[in-house]
Design an enzyme around this catalytic site. Sequence first.
Site, PDB file in Angstrom:
ATOM      1  N   THR A  43       0.842  -1.213   0.000  1.00  0.00           N
ATOM      2  CA  THR A  43       0.000   0.000   0.000  1.00  0.00           C
ATOM      3  C   THR A  43       0.873   1.259   0.000  1.00  0.00           C
ATOM      4  OG1 THR A  43      -1.582  -1.181   1.339  1.00  0.00           O
ATOM      5  CG2 THR A  43      -1.941   1.183   1.187  1.00  0.00           C
TER       6      THR A  43
ATOM      7  N   THR B 263      -2.467  -0.322  -3.455  1.00  0.00           N
ATOM      8  CA  THR B 263      -1.979  -1.403  -2.598  1.00  0.00           C
ATOM      9  C   THR B 263      -1.799  -2.722  -3.340  1.00  0.00           C
ATOM     10  OG1 THR B 263      -2.470  -2.640  -0.552  1.00  0.00           O
ATOM     11  CG2 THR B 263      -4.339  -2.060  -1.905  1.00  0.00           C
TER      12      THR B 263
ATOM     13  N   ASN C  62      -1.562  -5.113  -0.846  1.00  0.00           N
ATOM     14  CA  ASN C  62      -1.837  -5.622   0.497  1.00  0.00           C
ATOM     15  C   ASN C  62      -0.553  -5.896   1.276  1.00  0.00           C
ATOM     16  OD1 ASN C  62      -3.502  -6.149   2.656  1.00  0.00           O
ATOM     17  ND2 ASN C  62      -3.543  -8.335   2.254  1.00  0.00           N
TER      18      ASN C  62
ATOM     19  N   ASP D  90      -8.004  -9.511   2.743  1.00  0.00           N
ATOM     20  CA  ASP D  90      -8.900  -8.492   3.317  1.00  0.00           C
ATOM     21  C   ASP D  90     -10.336  -9.004   3.435  1.00  0.00           C
ATOM     22  OD1 ASP D  90      -7.003  -6.596   3.831  1.00  0.00           O
ATOM     23  OD2 ASP D  90      -7.341  -5.422   2.030  1.00  0.00           O
TER      24      ASP D  90
ATOM     25  N   SER E  17     -11.972  -2.649   2.879  1.00  0.00           N
ATOM     26  CA  SER E  17     -10.646  -2.022   2.958  1.00  0.00           C
ATOM     27  C   SER E  17     -10.634  -0.986   4.071  1.00  0.00           C
ATOM     28  CB  SER E  17     -10.378  -1.326   1.619  1.00  0.00           C
ATOM     29  OG  SER E  17      -9.222  -0.533   1.673  1.00  0.00           O
TER      30      SER E  17
ATOM     31  N   GLY F  27      -0.873   1.243   5.758  1.00  0.00           N
ATOM     32  CA  GLY F  27      -0.609   0.643   7.074  1.00  0.00           C
ATOM     33  C   GLY F  27      -1.774  -0.151   7.623  1.00  0.00           C
ATOM     34  N   GLY F  28      -2.495  -0.827   6.721  1.00  0.00           N
ATOM     35  CA  GLY F  28      -3.567  -1.734   7.138  1.00  0.00           C
ATOM     36  C   GLY F  28      -4.624  -1.019   7.949  1.00  0.00           C
TER      37      GLY F  28
HETATM   38  O1  DON Z   1      -7.174  -2.271   1.710  1.00  0.00           O
HETATM   39  C1  DON Z   1      -6.660  -2.379   2.824  1.00  0.00           C
HETATM   40  O2  DON Z   1      -7.141  -1.901   3.826  1.00  0.00           O
HETATM   41  C2  DON Z   1      -5.344  -3.119   2.968  1.00  0.00           C
HETATM   42  N1  DON Z   1      -5.161  -4.009   1.856  1.00  0.00           N
HETATM   43  C3  DON Z   1      -4.227  -2.158   3.106  1.00  0.00           C
HETATM   44  C4  DON Z   1      -2.912  -2.846   3.363  1.00  0.00           C
HETATM   45  C5  DON Z   1      -1.841  -1.948   3.822  1.00  0.00           C
HETATM   46  O3  DON Z   1      -2.043  -0.788   4.063  1.00  0.00           O
HETATM   47  C6  DON Z   1      -0.510  -2.563   3.983  1.00  0.00           C
HETATM   48  N2  DON Z   1       0.396  -1.651   4.610  1.00  0.00           N
HETATM   49  N3  DON Z   1       1.117  -0.802   4.329  1.00  0.00           N
END
Ligand code: DON
Length: 569
Positions: free
Chosen positions: A379, A397, A399, A419, A448, A469-470
Amino acid sequence: MKRWLSIVLFWVSAFLITGLTVGLPTEHSAVFSREAVAADHAEASKAGAEILSEGGNAADAAAATMLALGVVNPASSGLGGGGFALYYRASDRSLTFLDFRERAPRAASPTMFEVDTADAEGPASSPSQLGGLAAGVPGEAAGIEALVERFGKLSLREVIAPALRLAEQGFEVSKALGAMGSAFAIQLSKDPVMAAWDLRAGATLRRPSLARVLRAFAEKGAAVIYGGVIGQEIAASVQEHGGIMTLQDLRAYRVRTREPLETNAFGYRWVTAPPPSAGGFTMIQSLSILERAVGPRPSYGAPLLHAMAESWKGPFLDRQRYFGDPDQVILPLDKMMDASRIDARAKLVADGKAHPSADYDLPIEWTGTKVAAPDNAGTSHLCVVDAEGNVASVTTTVNLPFGARFTGGGIVMNDEMDDFASGIGQTNAFGLVGGARNLPGRWKRPVSTMSPTIVFDEGKPALCVGASGGSRIVTAAQQVAMNVLLRGMSAAEAVAAPRIHHQGVPETLRVEKVAPLDSALQDALVALGHRVEPIHNVANVQLIYIEQSAERKLEAASDPRKGGRPAGR
Ligand code: DON
């Protein structure tokens, strides 16, 4: 906790670590008077700035920046991934949200990840995270094409040029990429394309196989990736890696245009991502709760940090219970945002105690089991502001780092299927608890947290912000925005300031090791009942603040946690 789960969580934290150990470097911001790009990699910001200086607008520059990011940091994004773009067009003051998120293959089913993962080895290696089943149908190329065709001034060929040059001539491997490369070295060594990469920080990396794809994209458009020779190679590679994606899935992929979510809070208009993001919803509900709980002009301190942490608990529960792909699941957004619910949550927030998240659980009177028919259908965040006043806020992203850690047609494939809920009540790599509406299904988009946002002050765009950052994306982006708009910090200070994170489950308030919270504040939060857990960092944020003064001033900042740098003039 299962061993593989602890391994996953360990490596997800490692992923968020970007090679920086103590303190934050300071050369992460700049002030421009005409136009600006803030990406999490200096070369990508430069690619966007180059396109702006050649007469492109924010849409062209955002596309060029995304393409360059896919070259210089394949751990975070690329043509094998997907994302969201929020675009403000100054000429008619319109706001458009493009959803080019990956979606599940046609043959996906709710039980596809109910498998025994006891044998999973290495980091992030369950079937929704590694290999063919983990990959969703990528949306990035279609999203880039849509952005350029609908809003851009230049041709696809022109916006692809800087990325193609980087792929052909090579670029220096960043610290962030080097760190990810060594964390995932064993898995990368199994892919013929990635095995050949020298990912030591400072090494020069060329990407000839991606250059071939970029040339084909420039000549033939996204169709070559969704149906042409590259599409065939992607489908074949996914299947060789045990996946179920077909060429038909690629051909059927569609970008969706959606209405962004918005709210007025603290004197500003906040416009952000709608479902399938739950991040935008979390942000606007948190802001509405906060304004009621702490009043319109809160000062920074333990009571505000406490209120913020509490304000996120309810929306994260709503996410688990109600969120899914809006094309397939009806979401009771109005009911979730009902004033009585916000008031009830604000009251709890205002009582000055840390509550278990269950206290914020307010099931709504709604028998929304109805499912809409599907239509035929790692991401990075970047911000661009151009000289005409257009603004692009884009989060893209794959992921987890290097996505599913295999390539198709030279492209790193995402693992966005993680996700989805792998089962009801199961947690994903970010510790998010899966709900029934977010189980995998035919051509479904997973929920997401990505929250590209633009905040308006008296009708004019004032701030472009977003994060990677998830699950921490939304809490980080919201805090940095509040740092600028409510605390009066510069973009540079706002992004470097310590951040906190709470997502309801687990019941811990995360603070940063890399930017430690003042110890008196931390003690005060503990005294209010918070269980504090230090983690390396809370996401990576990019922003541009557009100062509302007679002289045009754009403060652009890339998060020092990831080592990016803005560009512009
Ligand atoms: O869409 C989402 O929420 C996740 N796939 C985001 C993943 C992410 O931010 C990974 N980190 N940096």
